[in-house]
Design a protein around this motif. Structure first.
Motif, PDB file in Angstrom:
ATOM      1  N   PHE A 151     -10.281  14.826  20.475  1.00  5.28           N
ATOM      2  CA  PHE A 151     -10.636  13.645  19.695  1.00  5.28           C
ATOM      3  C   PHE A 151     -11.280  12.543  20.540  1.00  5.28           C
ATOM      4  O   PHE A 151     -12.200  11.881  20.097  1.00  5.28           O
ATOM      5  CB  PHE A 151      -9.391  13.094  18.983  1.00  5.28           C
ATOM      6  N   LYS A 177      -7.690   8.466  13.068  1.00  4.50           N
ATOM      7  CA  LYS A 177      -7.339   7.673  11.876  1.00  4.50           C
ATOM      8  C   LYS A 177      -7.014   8.600  10.706  1.00  4.50           C
ATOM      9  O   LYS A 177      -7.730   9.563  10.463  1.00  4.50           O
ATOM     10  CB  LYS A 177      -8.481   6.738  11.495  1.00  4.50           C
ATOM     11  N   PRO A 178      -5.954   8.286  10.009  1.00  6.18           N
ATOM     12  CA  PRO A 178      -5.548   9.181   8.917  1.00  6.18           C
ATOM     13  C   PRO A 178      -6.394   9.022   7.658  1.00  6.18           C
ATOM     14  O   PRO A 178      -6.194   9.736   6.693  1.00  6.18           O
ATOM     15  CB  PRO A 178      -4.098   8.763   8.638  1.00  6.18           C
ATOM     16  N   GLU A 179      -7.324   8.052   7.669  1.00  6.71           N
ATOM     17  CA  GLU A 179      -8.132   7.850   6.469  1.00  6.71           C
ATOM     18  C   GLU A 179      -9.613   7.788   6.845  1.00  6.71           C
ATOM     19  O   GLU A 179      -9.964   7.294   7.920  1.00  6.71           O
ATOM     20  CB  GLU A 179      -7.747   6.531   5.802  1.00  6.71           C
ATOM     21  N   PRO A 180     -10.484   8.258   5.974  1.00  6.32           N
ATOM     22  CA  PRO A 180     -11.917   8.139   6.248  1.00  6.32           C
ATOM     23  C   PRO A 180     -12.329   6.667   6.297  1.00  6.32           C
ATOM     24  O   PRO A 180     -11.727   5.838   5.617  1.00  6.32           O
ATOM     25  CB  PRO A 180     -12.581   8.836   5.056  1.00  6.32           C
ATOM     26  N   GLU A 239      -2.331   1.873  10.915  1.00  3.71           N
ATOM     27  CA  GLU A 239      -1.511   3.050  11.076  1.00  3.71           C
ATOM     28  C   GLU A 239      -0.253   2.765  11.888  1.00  3.71           C
ATOM     29  O   GLU A 239       0.790   3.335  11.642  1.00  3.71           O
ATOM     30  CB  GLU A 239      -2.289   4.216  11.679  1.00  3.71           C
ATOM     31  N   LYS A 248      -5.511   7.733  18.574  1.00  7.31           N
ATOM     32  CA  LYS A 248      -4.930   7.851  17.237  1.00  7.31           C
ATOM     33  C   LYS A 248      -6.012   8.236  16.231  1.00  7.31           C
ATOM     34  O   LYS A 248      -6.717   7.352  15.719  1.00  7.31           O
ATOM     35  CB  LYS A 248      -4.323   6.509  16.820  1.00  7.31           C
ATOM     36  N   ARG A 293       0.834  -1.200   0.000  1.00  9.28           N
ATOM     37  CA  ARG A 293       0.000   0.000   0.000  1.00  9.28           C
ATOM     38  C   ARG A 293       0.868   1.249   0.000  1.00  9.28           C
ATOM     39  O   ARG A 293       0.592   2.203  -0.716  1.00  9.28           O
ATOM     40  CB  ARG A 293      -0.937  -0.023   1.215  1.00  9.28           C
ATOM     41  N   LEU A 299      -4.274  18.194   5.839  1.00  7.35           N
ATOM     42  CA  LEU A 299      -4.884  19.382   6.439  1.00  7.35           C
ATOM     43  C   LEU A 299      -3.793  20.295   7.019  1.00  7.35           C
ATOM     44  O   LEU A 299      -3.824  21.519   6.827  1.00  7.35           O
ATOM     45  CB  LEU A 299      -5.859  18.959   7.537  1.00  7.35           C
ATOM     46  N   GLY A 300      -2.826  19.674   7.713  1.00  8.87           N
ATOM     47  CA  GLY A 300      -1.712  20.441   8.278  1.00  8.87           C
ATOM     48  C   GLY A 300      -0.951  21.175   7.189  1.00  8.87           C
ATOM     49  O   GLY A 300      -0.576  22.347   7.350  1.00  8.87           O
ATOM     50  N   LEU A 311      -3.011  24.089   6.025  1.00  6.64           N
ATOM     51  CA  LEU A 311      -3.063  25.180   7.005  1.00  6.64           C
ATOM     52  C   LEU A 311      -1.721  25.892   7.122  1.00  6.64           C
ATOM     53  O   LEU A 311      -1.662  27.069   7.430  1.00  6.64           O
ATOM     54  CB  LEU A 311      -3.451  24.630   8.384  1.00  6.64           C
ATOM     55  N   ARG A 357      -3.611   7.364   2.531  1.00 11.92           N
ATOM     56  CA  ARG A 357      -3.956   8.783   2.646  1.00 11.92           C
ATOM     57  C   ARG A 357      -3.769   9.229   4.078  1.00 11.92           C
ATOM     58  O   ARG A 357      -3.875   8.435   5.007  1.00 11.92           O
ATOM     59  CB  ARG A 357      -5.418   8.987   2.219  1.00 11.92           C
ATOM     60  N   ASP A 358      -3.484  10.475   4.240  1.00  7.10           N
ATOM     61  CA  ASP A 358      -3.329  11.031   5.577  1.00  7.10           C
ATOM     62  C   ASP A 358      -4.034  12.390   5.590  1.00  7.10           C
ATOM     63  O   ASP A 358      -3.446  13.412   5.253  1.00  7.10           O
ATOM     64  CB  ASP A 358      -1.841  11.179   5.919  1.00  7.10           C
ATOM     65  N   ILE A 359      -5.317  12.358   5.935  1.00  8.48           N
ATOM     66  CA  ILE A 359      -6.097  13.601   5.864  1.00  8.48           C
ATOM     67  C   ILE A 359      -5.570  14.642   6.846  1.00  8.48           C
ATOM     68  O   ILE A 359      -5.606  15.830   6.561  1.00  8.48           O
ATOM     69  CB  ILE A 359      -7.609  13.371   6.089  1.00  8.48           C
ATOM     70  N   TRP A 360      -5.051  14.188   8.000  1.00  9.73           N
ATOM     71  CA  TRP A 360      -4.547  15.165   8.986  1.00  9.73           C
ATOM     72  C   TRP A 360      -3.270  15.801   8.476  1.00  9.73           C
ATOM     73  O   TRP A 360      -3.044  16.993   8.672  1.00  9.73           O
ATOM     74  CB  TRP A 360      -4.328  14.486  10.332  1.00  9.73           C
ATOM     75  N   GLY A 361      -2.439  14.992   7.844  1.00 12.55           N
ATOM     76  CA  GLY A 361      -1.205  15.535   7.265  1.00 12.55           C
ATOM     77  C   GLY A 361      -1.519  16.530   6.161  1.00 12.55           C
ATOM     78  O   GLY A 361      -0.925  17.618   6.079  1.00 12.55           O
ATOM     79  N   HIS A 418      -2.894  19.038  17.405  1.00 16.96           N
ATOM     80  CA  HIS A 418      -3.227  18.254  16.216  1.00 16.96           C
ATOM     81  C   HIS A 418      -4.239  19.061  15.408  1.00 16.96           C
ATOM     82  O   HIS A 418      -5.110  19.694  16.009  1.00 16.96           O
ATOM     83  CB  HIS A 418      -3.850  16.924  16.683  1.00 16.96           C
ATOM     84  N   PRO A 419      -4.161  19.073  14.114  1.00 16.55           N
ATOM     85  CA  PRO A 419      -5.208  19.780  13.342  1.00 16.55           C
ATOM     86  C   PRO A 419      -6.579  19.130  13.549  1.00 16.55           C
ATOM     87  O   PRO A 419      -6.650  17.922  13.730  1.00 16.55           O
ATOM     88  CB  PRO A 419      -4.750  19.621  11.876  1.00 16.55           C
ATOM     89  N   PHE A 420      -7.613  19.941  13.510  1.00 21.46           N
ATOM     90  CA  PHE A 420      -8.963  19.425  13.722  1.00 21.46           C
ATOM     91  C   PHE A 420      -9.944  20.161  12.800  1.00 21.46           C
ATOM     92  O   PHE A 420      -9.797  21.376  12.592  1.00 21.46           O
ATOM     93  CB  PHE A 420      -9.367  19.623  15.188  1.00 21.46           C
TER      94      PHE A 420
END
Lengths: 715, 85
Positions: B16, B59-62, A697, B57, A105, A121-122, A125, A115-119, B29-31
């Motif tokens: 979270f 999760k980094p993915e939906p 993760e 943690k 993967r 997003l960071g 921003l 994917r890393d949505i928080w990364g 952490h971004p939110f």
């Protein structure tokens, strides 16, 4: 939906669904359809499977991985793959499956890239914090590449229009003859007293410039030969370009696609460069031999000298150049040099000390490693001696010649050698300076103890202490010492007796075992993991070596201190001893060979010991089954429909494995033969193990991606 | 409330998971506060430095929740109709 986790008799709730969906066990890996497979045999006839996302990523796939990858067609979840692995190879392959899925993967080989949505997003921003993408250069400062992309079309046209002639039998025959005759002519010229470093038309500067030019022509032809051979076998040469190797200019071509070819063709691709050198040098030497003494003959002789020198360097198998790659492909020992040097720097001396006779492989590693080490130093001294001997008589008069131009040339010539060496030693000095300035900080950290709350948290993660009263936990936490370990340090060594047990509070370590004189890495440890627990039982012999990959902080428990802190609650001392002994028993079961220490710890908690008597029915044919059994002690027999004995099972044997995943009726009746005990694992516990301890993760953080090695045909 | 990590008095709770943390152990952490759609694109009202305990943690993915389709909408209590008092 198959395999929903819910207690017996209850309809799965939304939360059951949700907990299953977020666990690795329910992830469905789907392999991309556009990947390239290459199924080959090694020189020794073993399977060699490569999977590639050309021209970017290449993975060497092991036999077991190949079996699993074939099944990633969108119909199986990770838990199904674990069961498939189990059915095929007889072991629980939890780590094998999770590592493989993670690697594929991360490498982008699955249809859904990570994917890393928080990364993201960071990054959105705080865009200023993102490193700028370097477009013109690749690699490190000391191996800086300036790539030219899109070369594949050029090399394809080059090969199809002219280059193919080079691979026709007549040309190969003629080139071989020219190489041989040319070498004879070159030796004859040297014996006649021709000086390879002679000035051209009386000018030392012209002589140097001619030699440097000849050197670059040789390298350009050398690299073209790698590229054309790669194209001849139908493979890609996506890029090439200029290379600054320790600031020394050269060229390179990317022939990584050669990994998809059999071993003999890979060797041919590596051999093509030096062979072109022999042809060029041979042709030049023949011209020199034919022509009378003069400017043209001198220039051609310089070309021959440059080509032979380049070949001499490239074919030396003790440095990472063509000769080494050819040897590595021939012997089929990946990372030969690294492994040989690792053997010489560690296990070799222990074997010598114990006066054990070395095997053939160990002897080869020892000789190759020692020679490589010596040659690396020797090469530097030879280079220094060579340049000093040859350049000093030329540079000194140049420097003394009036005029700016001659001085600039002198500085450039000396700088080309001095700067790379200077940078190398400056880096070493800088590292030394950093170590000295950081020493007080390291000392301060050594004095700093791990906080009680962290100690309690770490101890709370140990399965074999599950249920221990808080007061005992606290006493144990206080009894622990803190040890700091630097990267590369060996904490425990295989074969030595130990009386300490360790929990990792910070850092990473690698566990390796010595097999046939070679250290083989078996797993990595991270914070929360522990090792050396055998020491708590009988001051046991270490079964593996643990080496720090990064600076570590460890909680250390001495055997005596550990048990004395548990001395109060006698029943607990007994229970912990039993738990540890149980783990030792489990470790010996081949079924759990692939399971890591922490997973085994958790599994030990989940397994229930069930006693059985002689002739007692353990499972009955036709009944639904949701439990899996492993024989712990005693013997059992599987009986068929008519009561006939199908097979006998003893300690380590297992039955009912399919029940972990599917609602299938039992296919045989199992009865006790010799009274004993079984380990029982329920389906829900199996799914909990998958979900809790193999979260995607976590694995993404800890698993290295690169399994294939990139190959540059760099001179 | 005490800090989950060091048991000292807590001064915040994790955005979270709700765990309590003290100033020393709190991380950021971004939110995403809210996501809205406009002109075919999604926009988010985000906090760059929301409190994170460092234990949970995000999760980094939906996560696909198609199983909610099987459940269907919540049923109305019997005997009552919307709009009637």
């Amino acid at each position: 939906m198959e395999g929903k986790v819910a207690p017996e008799g209850r309809r799965p709730s939304v939360w059951d669904h949700f907990s299953e969906r977020v666990s690795l066990g329910s992830y469905v890996p789907v392999l991309r359809q556009d990947l390239t497979w290459a199924r080959m045999k090694t020189r020794h006839g073993k399977p060699n499977v490569m999977l590639a996302d050309r021209p970017r990523k290449y993975l060497r796939v092991g036999e077991r991985d190949d079996f699993l990858v074939q099944r990633m067609d969108g119909t199986r979840r990770v838990s199904d793959l674990v069961v498939d692995h189990f059915e095929k190879f007889g072991t629980f392959g939890l780590k094998q499956v999770s590592d493989l899925v993670t690697t594929l993967r991360q490498a982008g080989f699955l249809t859904d890239p990570p994917r890393d949505i928080w990364g993201d997003l960071g990054a959105r921003l705080n865009p200023a914090g993102q490193p700028k993408e370097r477009r013109w250069t690749e690699g490190t400062a000391m191996r800086l590449k300036v790539p030219i992309r899109g070369l594949d079309g050029f090399f394809t046209r080059y090969h199809d229009s002219v280059g193919w002639v080079l691979f026709s039998p007549p040309f190969l025959l003629v080139s071989a003859l020219v190489s041989v005759f040319g070498l004879v002519a070159f030796i004859a010229e040297l014996l006649r007293g021709r000086d390879p470093f002679a000035p051209i038309a009386g000018s030392g500067l012209a002589g140097i410039v001619a030699l440097v030019l000849a050197y670059y022509i040789t390298i350009a032809i050398h690299e073209s030969a790698h590229a054309l051979t790669c194209k001849h076998f139908g493979r890609m040469v996506p890029k090439g370009g200029f290379l600054l190797y320790y600031l020394m200019p050269a060229f390179y071509v990317d022939v990584t696609d050669a990994w998809l070819e059999p071993w003999s063709r890979r060797i041919a691709i590596f051999w093509a460069g030096p062979y072109s050198g022999f042809c060029l040098a041979g042709f030049s030497a023949v011209v020199v031999w034919v022509l009378p003494q003069g400017l043209v003959a001198t220039v051609f002789f310089k070309l021959a000298v440059a080509a032979y020198l380049t070949n001499l360097l490239n074919l030396m198998p003790l440095l990472l150049l063509d000769g080494y790659w050819i040897l590595e492909q021939w012997l089929e020992i990946p990372q030969l040099r690294e492994r040989a040097l690792a053997f010489v720097s560690g296990p070799f001396w222990r074997l010598v000390w114990s006066r054990r006779r070395l095997s053939r492989r160990e002897l080869f590693f020892a000789i190759f490693g020692i020679l490589s080490g010596i040659y690396t130093f020797l090469a530097a001294f030879i280079a220094l001696y060579f340049w000093r001997r040859r350049l000093a008589p030329i540079v000194a008069p140049l420097w003394l010649t009036p005029g700016l131009f001659s001085k600039v040339v002198s500085v450039v010539v000396v700088g080309a050698i001095a700067v790379p060496l200077g940078i190398r030693y400056a880096r070493r000095l800088w590292r030394l300076r950093t170590a000295v300035t950081k020493a007080p900080e390291v000392a301060r950290r050594a004095i700093f103890t791990i906080r009680m709350s962290d100690r309690m948290r770490l101890l709370g993660g140990l399965g074999f202490l599950k249920g221990l009263p808080p007061a005992s936990f606290e006493r144990l936490a206080r009894a622990a010492r803190v040890r700091h370990v630097i990267a590369g340090e060996v904490v425990v060594r295989q074969g030595e007796r130990g009386a300490q047990f360790f929990i990792i509070a910070e850092g990473q370590a690698e566990v390796s075992i010595l097999e046939r004189g070679e250290e083989r890495s078996i797993r990595k440890l991270k914070p929360g993991d522990f090792f050396g627990e055998r020491a708590l039982l009988e001051g046991g012999i270490r079964t593996a070596t643990v080496r720090a990959l990064a600076p570590m902080r460890l909680l250390v428990f001495d055997e005596k201190a550990f048990w004395s802190e548990l001395a109060g609650p006698i029943t607990w001392q007994r229970r912990v001893r039993e738990s540890l002994s149980e783990r030792e028993l489990l470790k010996r079961v081949p079924l759990f060979a692939d399971i890591s220490s922490r997973q085994l710890d958790l599994l030990a908690v989940k397994l229930v010991v069930v006693p059985f008597r002689k002739r007692a029915v353990i499972v009955r044919r036709g009944e639904p089954g949701r439990d899996f059994f492993i024989v712990r002690e005693g013997r059992v027999a599987a009986l068929g429909q008519a009561g006939e004995k199908l097979r006998e099972m003893g300690p380590g044997d297992f039955f009912g494995e399919i029940a972990l995943l599917r609602d299938t009726p039992r296919t045989a009746t199992v009865v006790g033969l010799v009274p004993g005990t079984l380990w029982r694992l329920g389906r829900q516990d199996f799914h909990e193990l998958l979900g809790k301890y193999l979260a995607l993760e976590d694995e993404f953080e800890g698993v290295a991606v690169a399994r294939g090695h990139g190959m540059d045909g760099a001179a | 409330m005490q800090c989950w990590i060091c048991a000292s008095p807590a001064s915040a709770s994790c955005r979270f998971c709700g765990r309590a943390v003290c100033r020393d152990d709190a991380r950021i952490h971004p939110f995403v506060l809210e996501v809205y759609e406009s002109g075919g694109s999604h926009y988010g009202l985000a906090v760059e430095d929301a409190i994170h305990c460092g234990v949970c943690k995000p999760k980094p993915e939906p996560v696909l929740m198609d199983f909610l389709d099987e459940v269907g909408p919540p049923r109305r209590p019997a005997g009552r109709k919307p709009g009637r008092k």
